[in-house]
Design a protein around this motif. Structure first.
Motif, PDB file in Angstrom:
ATOM      1  N   GLN A 282       8.880  -4.920   5.415  1.00  0.00           N
ATOM      2  CA  GLN A 282      10.643  -4.783   6.198  1.00  0.00           C
ATOM      3  C   GLN A 282      10.783  -3.805   4.853  1.00  0.00           C
ATOM      4  O   GLN A 282      10.389  -3.177   3.233  1.00  0.00           O
ATOM      5  CB  GLN A 282      11.231  -5.655   5.006  1.00  0.00           C
ATOM      6  N   ILE A 283      11.848  -2.565   6.184  1.00  0.00           N
ATOM      7  CA  ILE A 283      12.422  -1.456   4.867  1.00  0.00           C
ATOM      8  C   ILE A 283      13.010  -1.622   3.722  1.00  0.00           C
ATOM      9  O   ILE A 283      14.791  -1.742   3.978  1.00  0.00           O
ATOM     10  CB  ILE A 283      12.790  -0.635   6.227  1.00  0.00           C
ATOM     11  N   ALA A 284      13.656  -1.209   2.326  1.00  0.00           N
ATOM     12  CA  ALA A 284      14.163  -1.454   1.841  1.00  0.00           C
ATOM     13  C   ALA A 284      15.376  -0.808   1.925  1.00  0.00           C
ATOM     14  O   ALA A 284      15.405   0.032   2.136  1.00  0.00           O
ATOM     15  CB  ALA A 284      13.358  -0.467   0.432  1.00  0.00           C
ATOM     16  N   ASP A 285      16.201  -1.248   1.054  1.00  0.00           N
ATOM     17  CA  ASP A 285      17.816  -0.259   2.020  1.00  0.00           C
ATOM     18  C   ASP A 285      18.277   0.484   1.019  1.00  0.00           C
ATOM     19  O   ASP A 285      18.183   1.612   1.749  1.00  0.00           O
ATOM     20  CB  ASP A 285      18.662  -1.387   1.293  1.00  0.00           C
TER      21      ASP A 285
ATOM     22  N   ARG B 115       0.882  -0.897   0.047  1.00  0.00           N
ATOM     23  CA  ARG B 115      -0.043  -0.083  -0.092  1.00  0.00           C
ATOM     24  C   ARG B 115       0.128   1.126   0.062  1.00  0.00           C
ATOM     25  O   ARG B 115       1.863   1.383   0.619  1.00  0.00           O
ATOM     26  CB  ARG B 115      -0.669  -0.067   1.348  1.00  0.00           C
ATOM     27  N   ARG B 116       0.378   1.903  -0.555  1.00  0.00           N
ATOM     28  CA  ARG B 116       1.419   3.696  -1.002  1.00  0.00           C
ATOM     29  C   ARG B 116       0.366   4.454   0.054  1.00  0.00           C
ATOM     30  O   ARG B 116      -1.157   5.044  -0.189  1.00  0.00           O
ATOM     31  CB  ARG B 116       1.163   4.048  -2.155  1.00  0.00           C
ATOM     32  N   ILE B 117       0.946   4.851   0.519  1.00  0.00           N
ATOM     33  CA  ILE B 117       0.258   6.269   2.000  1.00  0.00           C
ATOM     34  C   ILE B 117       0.498   7.581   1.482  1.00  0.00           C
ATOM     35  O   ILE B 117       2.120   7.202   1.509  1.00  0.00           O
ATOM     36  CB  ILE B 117       0.814   5.299   3.416  1.00  0.00           C
ATOM     37  N   MET B 118       0.302   8.999   1.355  1.00  0.00           N
ATOM     38  CA  MET B 118       0.447   9.737   1.649  1.00  0.00           C
ATOM     39  C   MET B 118       0.084  10.711   2.541  1.00  0.00           C
ATOM     40  O   MET B 118      -1.229  10.046   3.400  1.00  0.00           O
ATOM     41  CB  MET B 118       0.199  10.472   0.257  1.00  0.00           C
ATOM     42  N   VAL B 119       0.609  11.537   3.868  1.00  0.00           N
ATOM     43  CA  VAL B 119       0.411  12.226   4.773  1.00  0.00           C
ATOM     44  C   VAL B 119       0.697  13.213   4.602  1.00  0.00           C
ATOM     45  O   VAL B 119       1.911  13.771   4.448  1.00  0.00           O
ATOM     46  CB  VAL B 119       0.883  11.300   6.037  1.00  0.00           C
ATOM     47  N   ALA B 120      -0.207  14.309   5.304  1.00  0.00           N
ATOM     48  CA  ALA B 120      -0.059  15.939   4.538  1.00  0.00           C
ATOM     49  C   ALA B 120      -0.373  16.613   6.289  1.00  0.00           C
ATOM     50  O   ALA B 120      -1.382  16.137   7.267  1.00  0.00           O
ATOM     51  CB  ALA B 120      -1.056  15.982   3.339  1.00  0.00           C
TER      52      ALA B 120
ATOM     53  N   MET C   2      14.054  10.771   5.065  1.00  0.00           N
ATOM     54  CA  MET C   2      14.179  11.173   6.026  1.00  0.00           C
ATOM     55  C   MET C   2      11.795  11.777   5.697  1.00  0.00           C
ATOM     56  O   MET C   2      11.640  11.104   6.563  1.00  0.00           O
ATOM     57  CB  MET C   2      13.830  13.158   5.560  1.00  0.00           C
ATOM     58  N   LEU C   3      11.914  11.973   4.672  1.00  0.00           N
ATOM     59  CA  LEU C   3      10.009  12.014   4.525  1.00  0.00           C
ATOM     60  C   LEU C   3       9.926  10.964   3.657  1.00  0.00           C
ATOM     61  O   LEU C   3       8.248  11.012   3.429  1.00  0.00           O
ATOM     62  CB  LEU C   3       9.482  13.135   3.798  1.00  0.00           C
ATOM     63  N   GLU C   4      10.034   9.707   2.990  1.00  0.00           N
ATOM     64  CA  GLU C   4       9.221   8.536   3.006  1.00  0.00           C
ATOM     65  C   GLU C   4      10.253   7.273   2.996  1.00  0.00           C
ATOM     66  O   GLU C   4      11.186   7.055   3.051  1.00  0.00           O
ATOM     67  CB  GLU C   4       9.672   8.669   1.616  1.00  0.00           C
ATOM     68  N   THR C   5       9.273   6.612   3.493  1.00  0.00           N
ATOM     69  CA  THR C   5       9.685   5.092   4.080  1.00  0.00           C
ATOM     70  C   THR C   5       8.995   4.094   2.739  1.00  0.00           C
ATOM     71  O   THR C   5       7.775   4.300   2.714  1.00  0.00           O
ATOM     72  CB  THR C   5       9.046   4.740   5.641  1.00  0.00           C
ATOM     73  N   VAL C   6      10.485   3.351   1.849  1.00  0.00           N
ATOM     74  CA  VAL C   6       9.145   2.300   1.033  1.00  0.00           C
ATOM     75  C   VAL C   6       9.462   1.309   1.352  1.00  0.00           C
ATOM     76  O   VAL C   6      10.688   0.718   1.361  1.00  0.00           O
ATOM     77  CB  VAL C   6      10.374   2.831  -0.078  1.00  0.00           C
ATOM     78  N   THR C   7       8.628   0.249   1.625  1.00  0.00           N
ATOM     79  CA  THR C   7       9.039  -0.472   1.515  1.00  0.00           C
ATOM     80  C   THR C   7       9.895  -2.004   0.088  1.00  0.00           C
ATOM     81  O   THR C   7       9.634  -1.637  -0.996  1.00  0.00           O
ATOM     82  CB  THR C   7       7.785  -1.824   2.069  1.00  0.00           C
ATOM     83  N   THR C   8      10.236  -3.448   0.708  1.00  0.00           N
ATOM     84  CA  THR C   8      10.619  -4.240   0.015  1.00  0.00           C
ATOM     85  C   THR C   8      10.051  -4.605  -1.082  1.00  0.00           C
ATOM     86  O   THR C   8      10.373  -5.142  -2.171  1.00  0.00           O
ATOM     87  CB  THR C   8      11.397  -5.290   0.306  1.00  0.00           C
ATOM     88  N   CYS C   9       8.384  -4.417  -0.361  1.00  0.00           N
ATOM     89  CA  CYS C   9       7.287  -4.722  -1.770  1.00  0.00           C
ATOM     90  C   CYS C   9       6.767  -3.509  -2.631  1.00  0.00           C
ATOM     91  O   CYS C   9       5.146  -3.626  -3.951  1.00  0.00           O
ATOM     92  CB  CYS C   9       6.098  -5.435  -0.998  1.00  0.00           C
TER      93      CYS C   9
END
Length: 335
Positions: A125-128, A89-94, A133-140
């Motif tokens: 899991q968080i991708a390498d 899932r892709r989540i955007m927070v403002a 800072m403002l974005e966290t991307v998973t391995t999926c």
């Protein structure tokens, strides 16, 4: 029951129940503090957040007084919970400022990096190269993207958009700031849904002005969970699939430490107008709660009593400035 099976059962419950997950997040963020008391209003917020984020096309506004854990629930805990259950899932927070966006992003990332979270959601899991800072991307390929009002979101899409306080209280009287927040949401943020007309948009904030962003969203038909500090009507509020809270006029939100006396002191210190907006979620125009002399007119003819719902008389029994001259003045009006 041994400690290990009990812990496994609790972990399984937190994996499914967002309210319990929020309690664990609070413990992580506030080590050493008293455990979070799960007041009914927090259960209502948690239920509404999860229900909306699971419904394609959901549009929800939650209004609640400040300092009631709304940002931790919606911007920190909810993205981590949703990504734990579905790392695609892709989540955007403002929010209104870059500093707040950075703070909440850091807190949410810290939750996802904790040992208990990784044990609870081993598939997330968080991708390498996804720890930014403002974005966290998973391995999926899913993740959490933080933005602030006025910022660019070009190239980024979302399945869920969460908006928290796009206007700070100090800017509530600025027409330019009000319009900036409304225009940025409509022209920029709301266009980033991966499925136009689908996905979910959730706004959670305190009310600040009669023409603020929540007002615009409510006019557009968004569902509304309104949680004033002091209930102004009787209502039944969902807490879960089969649970309800019956709130009566005058009931408080039951936040620990908030008493009726403290709320009355807040009302006196900040003024009725600000209190009505931020705590009662009922903003009024600057002169909307005042009685103005020009509203009243004089009439020579008498009106029939049945023309009015109520007749009010106001008597001034003071003394004239002239010695020995007493007088009484009666003002009568009807509505």
């Amino acid at each position: 029951m041994s400690a290990l099976p009990a812990q496994a059962a609790l972990t399984a419950m937190m994996r499914q129940n967002f309210s319990l997950f929020l309690m664990r997040v609070f413990k992580e963020l506030h080590a050493g503090a008293q455990p979070l008391e799960l007041a009914w209003y927090l259960e209502a917020i948690c239920h509404a957040l999860v229900e909306a984020s699971a419904e394609d096309g959901a549009r929800l506004v939650i209004t609640v007084p400040p300092r009631h854990l709304k940002s931790v629930a919606a911007l920190v805990a909810l993205p981590a919970f949703l990504l734990g259950r579905d790392p695609t899932r892709r989540i955007m927070v403002a929010t209104y400022s870059q500093d707040l966006a950075r703070l909440h992003a850091t807190q949410s990332r810290a939750i996802m990096q904790s040992a208990w979270y990784r044990a609870m959601f081993p598939g997330t899991q968080i991708a390498d190269d996804g720890n930014r800072m403002l974005e966290t991307v998973t391995t999926c390929g899913g993740g959490r993207k933080a933005v602030s009002v006025g910022g660019s979101v070009t190239g980024h899409g979302a399945d869920v958009i969460i908006v928290d306080d796009c206007l700070k209280a100090d800017d509530a009287r600025s027409e330019a700031k009000l319009e900036e927040a409304r225009a940025w949401f409509a022209g920029t943020l709301a266009t980033r849904l991966n499925s136009p007309g689908g996905g979910a948009i959730i706004s959670i904030s305190q009310r600040l002005h009669e023409y603020d962003l929540p007002a615009m969203l409510l006019e557009s038909g968004y569902r509304h969970l309104c949680l004033p500090a002091i209930a102004e009507r009787d209502e039944v509020i969902p807490l879960g699939p089969k649970r309800r809270h019956q709130r009566k006029v005058g009931d408080l939100l039951d936040r620990p430490g908030v008493t009726r006396e403290k709320l009355e002191a807040d009302r006196r210190s900040m003024g009725a107008q600000v209190f009505s907006a931020q705590f009662q979620q009922n903003p009024v125009a600057p002169e909307g709660n005042l009685i103005r002399l020009e509203w009243f007119e004089n009439y020579d003819e008498e009106f029939e009593r049945e023309d009015f719902y109520r007749i009010v008389q106001s008597w001034d029994t003071g003394l004239s400035d002239e010695p020995g001259a007493d007088y009484s003045v009666c003002t009568t009006w009807g509505y």
